[in-house]
Design an enzyme around this catalytic site. Structure first.
Site, PDB file in Angstrom:
ATOM      1  N   ASP A 326       2.263  -6.856   6.082  1.00  0.00           N
ATOM      2  CA  ASP A 326       1.080  -6.503   5.303  1.00  0.00           C
ATOM      3  C   ASP A 326       0.837  -7.625   4.287  1.00  0.00           C
ATOM      4  OD1 ASP A 326      -0.964  -4.882   4.173  1.00  0.00           O
ATOM      5  OD2 ASP A 326       0.419  -4.259   2.606  1.00  0.00           O
ATOM      6  N   ASP A 611       3.812  -1.602   2.386  1.00  0.00           N
ATOM      7  CA  ASP A 611       4.098  -0.797   1.199  1.00  0.00           C
ATOM      8  C   ASP A 611       3.179   0.406   1.042  1.00  0.00           C
ATOM      9  OD1 ASP A 611       1.795  -2.158   0.657  1.00  0.00           O
ATOM     10  OD2 ASP A 611       2.419  -2.944  -1.291  1.00  0.00           O
ATOM     11  N   ASP A 615       0.427   1.821   6.000  1.00  0.00           N
ATOM     12  CA  ASP A 615       1.422   1.075   6.772  1.00  0.00           C
ATOM     13  C   ASP A 615       2.428   1.992   7.468  1.00  0.00           C
ATOM     14  OD1 ASP A 615       0.460  -1.476   5.955  1.00  0.00           O
ATOM     15  OD2 ASP A 615       1.445  -1.210   4.036  1.00  0.00           O
TER      16      ASP A 615
END
Length: 873
Positions: A326, A611, A615
């Site tokens: 990410d 996080d 996700d």
């Protein structure tokens, strides 16, 4: 698709009233019909089920069978020892994995406890769980959105959606927009507000269009609930090994009975011998050894800022060849930061900003004073963009009026999404400054002058084009650009309508969510180790590409794709193109899962880091999910296999090193145990084929497998790290445990150990023809001591024992010494000697068996030299 419908269509379809809301009576009916606004809980596993999962393994089943047979044959001590091994393995695994899946519980905690709704014509506060379809919900800055809403009113509304969409900048919301496209990403649905996102600015009113499991958060919960458990490569290989050993045991038993019939031996005696061979074929200590080595690895990982939630996952990082990361909060700091400025006809890095320069100071003051956020070193509230501007001022000791008591704001024109401007009127001694900030294009239109060379000059078309060029330059670097201007007045009595006119242009600032320190170096190290980094983000394409290019993830814009574009690709296109793609922008949680699964289908072992709530499904779908410990949501942590306590991408590289070393250590231990077992099988089987008495007794085999072998195997499992481990490429997941040199080591040493054990028995029979016990004792000692000493050469299949250092693994040296002492005690202490049915060896016997036991070590070291020379040629 509520975002495609007009406000009136939504209100009619949900049978509600935008002015008065629904009635309390109707709310009760709807809550009974559609259920409460909460997420469904996943049924927790009982201790018995968790315990069963620990012993649900082919190797364990074979051990259980061996224990039962041993007990039926009155070999109670054998059965007890095997039972202890099984219990030890189950308990260690249960302790590590006893915490039930927490992802859905964490998602539930994200729900807001209270919500403001219109009921019966009144605004009331209710529990968010009691919100129903058709409710009219009031939103204010600082409040969480209790469910999914179609906005029907908005005033300067901005909502922080990074946990759901991955976009670092709050999304501006416009109730009046009706979007016509079918595949609009969550981050672009400007007329929608989603459950568990945060209102950072303005206010709004929305009608409830989805509650509970039907919300976007709920869809993520379903994805977490439905996703099946993945086996790690090591688990798969150990499962295959267990099946193979089970097959070997069956073949051995059949062959033994065939030999018994042919040689007309006693069938009961041969049954006992067959059990001996079965015991020899099964490495009883293997499950416990693997579990213990992984548990020790967990403790080592904690010291390197990585917490492993599931034992087998620790080795998986060592084999990954793709890290999907990410962007927001993982590769970047998740904090908007001013990085460039343009003032006084100069575009430069923010480090060149000089507060002693009048125009530069004016630029900072404008950005700080025309600002609604608050900032201190301990806390910040407001829009991240405005916080970044206050942080810039803080570095130059320039503060807002509320903090400095200077330049008090006496009037303002709030930010408006149509104007894209904000204006304040501030006291400057006996003068008043009109300060405006906002979008470059809009602000230029209301400026007549510009600060240049310390003077105010006419803002000509040529100067305007220079400003636009500077703005475009920043935009190409994916910076968010804000402009500011000022006008000096003699009195505070100035009409609102005339404030935003005849302004003096001051300058521009460009900001971005910058990369974390050391991330670029870590990505480069990954690249050199054969590991590809892929960025997956909810941010816009240009922003994502700019960060990816800076970090060395992408080299060309062709390596960037939008989530919606990827979603439309057919499977054949995905297979052709996915190896070239490095950046996925504007993705939804569903896109992330498809990306991870597509990469896995290409034969990759994939790690996913993240996080946010968005996700979680992809963390769960990956071979190993890595969550951030500081900025990570509980949902992401609950769905992950590993958590980074320092939120540092660089820690992943350390985790990869540790994972590779742990896998190598486990492979050394397994190779050692199985080569020893092959030696035992060869010694027994060939001895029987030759018509000899039993070369070894069952209790001898059990002693060697459970005691003498286990200690060195554990010591090999904690062998010091190989400093050259990152020079190797990631393992191919199709590569077996014993591919390459390992297979040769395994079979070759097994044959060698079997031959010298047979030779010891043969010499014993020749020297002591009337004492089978004496010959069995010699073969027993050679088998155990040769295996102990052989561990020194198995530590590395290329480097000699002198290159890696004979004494660098003190645990192994201790295990060898202890093993030799224990072996000596067994054959010298009268009580134990009678139990084991052994004979006390003479000094000459000891000299012979020790020299014989050194043969595997010597031959292995010579073989390494020959192998290395051949490879170099």
């Amino acid at each position: 698709m509520w975002f495609k419908k007009s406000i009136q269509e939504v209100i009619q379809e949900l049978d509600t009233d935008s002015i008065n809301g629904i009635t309390s009576k109707e709310a009760k009916i709807r809550i009974e019909k559609y259920g409460q606004n909460k997420l469904a809980e996943k049924k927790k596993k009982s201790i018995l089920i968790l315990l069963f999962e620990q012993i649900n393994d082919v190797l364990i089943y074979i051990l259980l069978a061996a224990a039962v047979v041993s007990a039926l044959l009155n070999e109670i001590s054998d059965a007890i020892i095997i039972g202890i091994v099984i219990i030890l393995n189950a308990v260690i695994g249960l302790i590590q994995e006893s915490k039930a899946e927490k992802a859905l519980e964490s998602l539930k905690k994200l729900s807001v406890p209270k919500a403001l709704v219109k009921r019966d014509g009144r605004i009331i506060e209710i529990s968010s769980e009691d919100v129903v379809l058709g409710d009219i919900v009031i939103l204010d800055a600082g409040k969480y959105v209790p469910c999914d809403l179609r906005l029907i009113e908005s005033a300067n509304l901005k909502i922080e959606e990074s946990a759901l969409t991955g976009e670092s900048v709050p999304s501006e919301k416009y109730a009046e927009d009706t979007l016509k496209e079918d595949d609009v990403a969550l981050g672009d649905q400007r007329n929608m507000a989603f459950m568990s996102t945060l209102v950072t600015y303005g206010r709004g009113v929305g009608v409830v269009v989805a509650v509970g499991m039907d919300t976007e958060i709920g869809k993520i919960a379903k994805m977490l609930h439905d996703d099946s458990k993945n086996l790690t490569p090591l688990q798969e290989k150990l499962a295959q090994l267990g099946k193979m050993l089970g097959f070997v045991v069956l073949i051995i038993c059949i062959l033994m009975f065939a030999v018994a019939v042919i040689q007309k031996r006693d069938l009961f005696e041969m049954f006992l011998t067959a059990i001996s061979l079965a015991v020899a074929a099964i490495p009883e200590g293997l499950p416990a050894m693997v579990t213990i080595v992984l548990a020790v690895g967990v403790q080592r990982m904690i010291k390197k800022n990585a917490i492993v939630r599931k034992l087998p996952a620790i080795e998986t990082l060592g084999s990954v060849n793709i890290i999907c990361s990410d962007k927001t909060g993982t590769l970047t700091q998740n904090k908007m930061t001013v990085t460039k400025f343009y003032a006084d006809d100069t575009l430069d890095n923010i480090l060149k900003l000089d507060a002693n320069n009048f125009i530069h100071k004016r630029l900072i003051e404008n950005m700080v004073l025309c600002n609604d956020a608050t900032y201190s070193e301990d806390s910040q509230t407001g829009d991240p963009t405005e916080i970044a501007l206050l942080e810039l001022g803080f570095k130059f000791n320039i503060f807002k009026d509320s903090e400095s008591k200077e330049h008090i704001r006496v009037n303002e024109i709030p930010f408006d999404s149509d104007r894209k401007l904000m204006t304040t009127l501030n006291e400057y001694g006996d003068k008043y400054h009109v300060i405006t900030k906002g979008a470059v294009d809009n602000l230029i239109k209301i400026c007549s002058y510009i600060y240049l060379g310390g003077h105010v000059v006419d803002f000509t078309e040529e100067l305007k084009s220079k400003v636009i060029k500077a703005s475009d330059s920043m935009s190409k670097d994916a910076l968010r650009v804000l402009a500011t201007a000022v006008k000096i007045e003699d009195s505070s009595d100035i009409k609102i309508d005339s404030m935003e006119s005849e302004l003096i242009f001051v300058g521009l600032v460009g900001m971005i969510d910058p990369p974390r320190e050391n991330v670029k170096k870590s990505i480069e190290e990954c690249k050199n180790s054969g590991i590809r980094t892929v960025m997956i983000t909810g941010d816009h394409k240009n922003t994502a590409y700019a960060i990816a290019k800076e970090l060395g993830i992408a080299e060309d814009s062709s390596q960037v794709i939008l989530g919606a574009e990827f979603d439309r690709m057919l499977e054949d296109e995905v297979v052709d193109k996915i190896d070239n793609l490095r950046v996925f922008a504007r993705v939804s949680p569903e896109h992330k899962v498809r990306i991870v699964k597509s990469l896995k289908e290409k034969g990759n072992i994939v790690s996913m880091t993240g996080d946010g709530v968005n996700d979680a499904p992809s963390l769960k779908a990956a071979d190993i999910g890595v969550a951030m410990g500081i900025t990570g949501t509980d949902v992401a942590k609950g769905a992950s296999d590993m958590i980074l306590t320092d939120d540092n991408f660089s820690t992943i590289v350390e985790a990869v090193k540790e994972g590779r070393n742990i896998y190598n250590n486990i492979r050394k231990s397994i190779t050692f145990l199985l080569s020893c077992n092959i030696g035992e099988i060869i010694a027994l089987f060939i001895g029987i084929i030759l018509g000899w008495p039993a070369v070894l007794r069952p209790i001898h085999l059990l002693w060697v497998n459970l005691i003498t072998d286990s200690l060195p195997a554990l010591a090999l499992g904690v062998d010091p790290d190989d400093p050259d481990i990152m020079k190797e490429k990631p393992r191919d997941q199709k590569e077996g445990l014993f591919s390459g040199r390992n297979g040769a080591f395994l079979v070759g040493n097994g044959i060698l150990i079997g031959i010298i054990t047979l030779f010891a028995f043969y010499i014993g029979i020749k020297i002591y023809p009337n004492s089978v016990t004496h010959a069995q004792t010699m073969s027993f000692v050679v088998l155990s001591i040769s295996q102990l000493i052989y561990t020194l050469s198995i530590r590395h299949n290329k480097k000699s024992i002198f290159e890696i250092g004979v004494f660098t693994n003190k645990y192994l040296i201790g295990a060898i010494i202890l093993g030799i002492i224990l072996q000596n005690i067994v054959i010298t202490v009268p009580f134990l000697a009678s139990v084991f049915k052994v004979f006390t060896l003479t000094p000459n016997d000891w000299m012979f068996v020790i020299l014989l036991s050194l043969i595997p070590l010597i031959i292995n070291e010579i073989a390494k030299i020959i192998y290395n020379k051949i490879e170099r040629k």
